[in-house]
Design a protein around this motif. Structure first.
Motif, PDB file in Angstrom:
ATOM      1  N   ALA A  56       0.843  -1.200   0.000  1.00 46.66           N
ATOM      2  CA  ALA A  56       0.000   0.000   0.000  1.00 46.66           C
ATOM      3  C   ALA A  56       0.875   1.246   0.000  1.00 46.66           C
ATOM      4  N   LEU A  57       0.489   2.223  -0.798  1.00 47.46           N
ATOM      5  CA  LEU A  57       1.179   3.512  -0.862  1.00 47.46           C
ATOM      6  C   LEU A  57       0.139   4.609  -0.710  1.00 47.46           C
ATOM      7  N   ILE A  58       0.288   5.432   0.321  1.00 39.98           N
ATOM      8  CA  ILE A  58      -0.643   6.536   0.569  1.00 39.98           C
ATOM      9  C   ILE A  58       0.039   7.843   0.210  1.00 39.98           C
ATOM     10  N   VAL A  59      -0.493   8.532  -0.791  1.00 44.82           N
ATOM     11  CA  VAL A  59       0.078   9.799  -1.244  1.00 44.82           C
ATOM     12  C   VAL A  59      -0.592  10.930  -0.476  1.00 44.82           C
ATOM     13  N   ALA A  60       0.189  11.577   0.391  1.00 45.71           N
ATOM     14  CA  ALA A  60      -0.330  12.651   1.242  1.00 45.71           C
ATOM     15  C   ALA A  60       0.617  13.843   1.192  1.00 45.71           C
ATOM     16  N   THR A  61       1.080  14.155  -0.012  1.00 46.23           N
ATOM     17  CA  THR A  61       2.099  15.196  -0.179  1.00 46.23           C
ATOM     18  C   THR A  61       1.513  16.586  -0.414  1.00 46.23           C
ATOM     19  N   GLY A  62       0.190  16.717  -0.331  1.00 53.65           N
ATOM     20  CA  GLY A  62      -0.424  18.033  -0.439  1.00 53.65           C
ATOM     21  C   GLY A  62      -0.394  18.598  -1.842  1.00 53.65           C
ATOM     22  N   GLY A  63      -0.582  19.943  -1.904  1.00 50.05           N
ATOM     23  CA  GLY A  63      -0.543  20.656  -3.175  1.00 50.05           C
ATOM     24  C   GLY A  63       0.569  21.676  -3.154  1.00 50.05           C
ATOM     25  N   PRO A  64       0.696  22.479  -4.217  1.00 48.66           N
ATOM     26  CA  PRO A  64       1.807  23.424  -4.314  1.00 48.66           C
ATOM     27  C   PRO A  64       1.624  24.744  -3.578  1.00 48.66           C
ATOM     28  N   SER A  65       0.533  24.897  -2.797  1.00 46.48           N
ATOM     29  CA  SER A  65       0.355  26.166  -2.082  1.00 46.48           C
ATOM     30  C   SER A  65       1.426  26.317  -0.997  1.00 46.48           C
ATOM     31  N   ILE A  66       1.869  27.560  -0.789  1.00 44.01           N
ATOM     32  CA  ILE A  66       2.927  27.931   0.158  1.00 44.01           C
ATOM     33  C   ILE A  66       4.230  27.186  -0.159  1.00 44.01           C
ATOM     34  N   PRO A  67       4.803  27.447  -1.341  1.00 49.03           N
ATOM     35  CA  PRO A  67       6.037  26.746  -1.728  1.00 49.03           C
ATOM     36  C   PRO A  67       7.216  27.007  -0.795  1.00 49.03           C
ATOM     37  N   LYS A  68       7.214  28.132  -0.075  1.00 56.83           N
ATOM     38  CA  LYS A  68       8.328  28.403   0.841  1.00 56.83           C
ATOM     39  C   LYS A  68       8.395  27.361   1.956  1.00 56.83           C
ATOM     40  N   MET A  69       7.293  26.631   2.166  1.00 56.19           N
ATOM     41  CA  MET A  69       7.282  25.561   3.154  1.00 56.19           C
ATOM     42  C   MET A  69       7.720  24.233   2.543  1.00 56.19           C
ATOM     43  N   GLY A  70       8.140  24.284   1.280  1.00 53.54           N
ATOM     44  CA  GLY A  70       8.566  23.062   0.606  1.00 53.54           C
ATOM     45  C   GLY A  70       7.469  22.363  -0.161  1.00 53.54           C
ATOM     46  N   ALA A  71       6.312  23.003  -0.284  1.00 54.50           N
ATOM     47  CA  ALA A  71       5.195  22.390  -0.997  1.00 54.50           C
ATOM     48  C   ALA A  71       5.480  22.275  -2.490  1.00 54.50           C
ATOM     49  N   THR A  72       5.075  21.167  -3.075  1.00 57.70           N
ATOM     50  CA  THR A  72       5.266  20.933  -4.505  1.00 57.70           C
ATOM     51  C   THR A  72       4.027  20.245  -5.075  1.00 57.70           C
ATOM     52  N   GLY A  73       4.040  20.040  -6.374  1.00 59.83           N
ATOM     53  CA  GLY A  73       2.960  19.315  -7.032  1.00 59.83           C
ATOM     54  C   GLY A  73       3.321  17.866  -7.302  1.00 59.83           C
ATOM     55  N   VAL A  74       4.197  17.288  -6.466  1.00 63.19           N
ATOM     56  CA  VAL A  74       4.659  15.919  -6.716  1.00 63.19           C
ATOM     57  C   VAL A  74       3.507  14.921  -6.696  1.00 63.19           C
ATOM     58  N   ALA A  75       2.449  15.199  -5.932  1.00 63.81           N
ATOM     59  CA  ALA A  75       1.302  14.274  -5.901  1.00 63.81           C
ATOM     60  C   ALA A  75       0.709  14.101  -7.286  1.00 63.81           C
ATOM     61  N   TYR A  76       0.692  15.161  -8.056  1.00 60.63           N
ATOM     62  CA  TYR A  76       0.115  15.089  -9.403  1.00 60.63           C
ATOM     63  C   TYR A  76       1.023  14.271 -10.323  1.00 60.63           C
ATOM     64  N   ASP A  77       2.335  14.428 -10.138  1.00 58.46           N
ATOM     65  CA  ASP A  77       3.278  13.629 -10.938  1.00 58.46           C
ATOM     66  C   ASP A  77       3.099  12.148 -10.639  1.00 58.46           C
ATOM     67  N   ILE A  78       2.934  11.815  -9.361  1.00 56.05           N
ATOM     68  CA  ILE A  78       2.734  10.420  -8.973  1.00 56.05           C
ATOM     69  C   ILE A  78       1.425   9.895  -9.554  1.00 56.05           C
ATOM     70  N   ALA A  79       0.372  10.716  -9.446  1.00 58.40           N
ATOM     71  CA  ALA A  79      -0.926  10.298  -9.972  1.00 58.40           C
ATOM     72  C   ALA A  79      -0.835  10.000 -11.466  1.00 58.40           C
TER      73      ALA A  79
END
Length: 390
Positions: free
Chosen positions: A150-173
């Motif tokens: 099982a793999l649970i993708v909980a990496t969020g969205g790209p809002s507030i990039p200064k906190m390290g947020a990215t769109g990696v969840a979309y790449d995985i999807a």
């Protein structure tokens, strides 16, 4: 390669609660995050006190291509369930306006609670760890030297990039063939053009208003900024606003009656004086200039007052855009709910793959709703992972 029952990508709210839920049900769980601390977005939320849920959570408070998708998870893990968890950990809380619940102390308490729940489930949390390539075969996922069914993708969205947020969840999807609803900044300030300079020039002025856009209306404070419009009412409608559309503000409800009464009471006064009774002085000045009614109120006709009332009840702007992900509290859009089970958050076409929290095309209102979605979707996935293991 180390063996686990589930690997969770992301040590935010949704990921940690998913991991804790599965771990406490007997699953061996690993959480991976590239950040050096867990729950970074939690720590800055609510002015550092974390608006962790809302008394009024209902499915209608969420935006999605499928407005029914969130119902199942929200019904099976409610705001009352999370509040019970908070109280079990002895975290003092208080209710602010519109049902918003905050810690009396610090958002650090919520992160500590989630980490304690993970510890109680024997969850292993590895920080400062890159995901790298995700392998998949024989019904198992391989990430960063670990393997699980099982793999649970909980990496969020790209809002507030200064906190390290990215769109990696979309790449995985997309890597696994799941479609993605175009992401966009949400709960975000709107920008105005140079043509709206009288209002940009009153930066810092705030007042109660009803903001309308995209067929929705929210009654909270609106704030004029040096770049455009902000404040809770604007952030709320920003999730529904689309480029090219108008945003309107009702600043004086029942304006026609109010203006007639002002004309009766103060016939020698100008419009600006009447407006200053209801609105901040700088805003009253800017509005009087926009309305352009120069004569004394006693000499103003009903038609004059009607034109002024129209502006006061529907002050209309055409924003040029938003302040983007840097200032957005959340991301709208995300992994298409059509690809997921609303009960378990599992991908229909990829057994064992789950997507939760902000990564999914479910966006809540301002005021603790997005945290509740994180908790509810995380628990749904955690329970599903544990159930499969039995």
């Amino acid at each position: 390669m180390e063996q686990f029952d589930a690997i969770v990508l992301g040590a935010g709210g949704a990921g940690l609660l998913a991991a804790a839920t599965a771990g406490q049900a007997g699953a061996r769980v690993l959480v991976l995050d590239h950040a050096d601390r867990p729950g970074k977005k939690i720590l800055i939320s609510g002015g550092g006190r974390c608006n962790f849920t809302n008394m009024g959570v209902e499915p209608e408070c969420f935006l999605s291509e499928n407005p029914h998708f969130a119902k199942s998870a929200l019904a099976r893990y409610t705001q009352w369930d999370f509040l019970a968890l908070v109280e079990r950990h002895g975290i003092a809380w208080h209710e602010k306006t519109l049902g918003q619940l905050f810690c009396d102390g610090s958002a650090r308490q919520i992160v500590a609670m989630l980490m304690a729940e993970c510890a109680a489930g024997g969850v292993e949390v590895r920080l400062s760890t890159g995901i790298g390539e995700i392998g998949h075969g024989d019904g198992r996922f391989r990430v960063a030297g670990a393997e699980a069914p099982a793999l649970i993708v909980a990496t969020g969205g790209p809002s507030i990039p200064k906190m390290g947020a990215t769109g990696v969840a979309y790449d995985i999807a997309r890597r696994f063939g799941l479609s993605v609803v175009d992401p966009r900044p949400a709960l975000v300030p709107l920008t105005l053009s140079e043509g709206e300079m009288p209002f940009r020039a009153i930066s810092g002025v705030a007042c109660p208003a009803v903001a309308r856009a995209g067929g929705m209306a929210f009654e909270e404070a609106a704030l004029f900024t040096h770049r455009g419009l902000s404040g809770p009412a604007i952030l709320q409608v920003s999730s529904y606003w689309r480029p090219g559309e108008a945003v309107s503000l009702t600043l004086v409800p029942g304006a026609m009656d109010a203006l007639r009464e002002a004309r009766r009471r103060m016939p020698r006064a100008r419009l600006k004086a009447a407006l200053a009774e209801w609105l901040p002085a700088r805003l009253a000045d800017a509005l009087a200039g926009r309305i352009g009614l120069e004569r004394e109120l006693g000499n103003a006709s009903d038609a004059d007052l009607a034109r002024a009332a129209e502006t006061l009840e529907a002050l209309t702007f055409h924003p040029t855009g938003t302040e983007g992900y840097a200032k957005a509290e959340v991301t709208a859009g995300g992994v298409d709910t059509a690809a997921l089970s609303s009960r378990t958050m599992e991908a229909r076409s990829v057994p064992g793959l789950y997507v939760v929290g902000e990564a999914v095309d479910v966006t809540g209102w301002l005021g603790g709703y997005n945290f509740q979605w994180a908790w509810a979707s995380g628990v749904a996935a955690g329970r599903a992972v544990a159930a499969k293991r039995r």
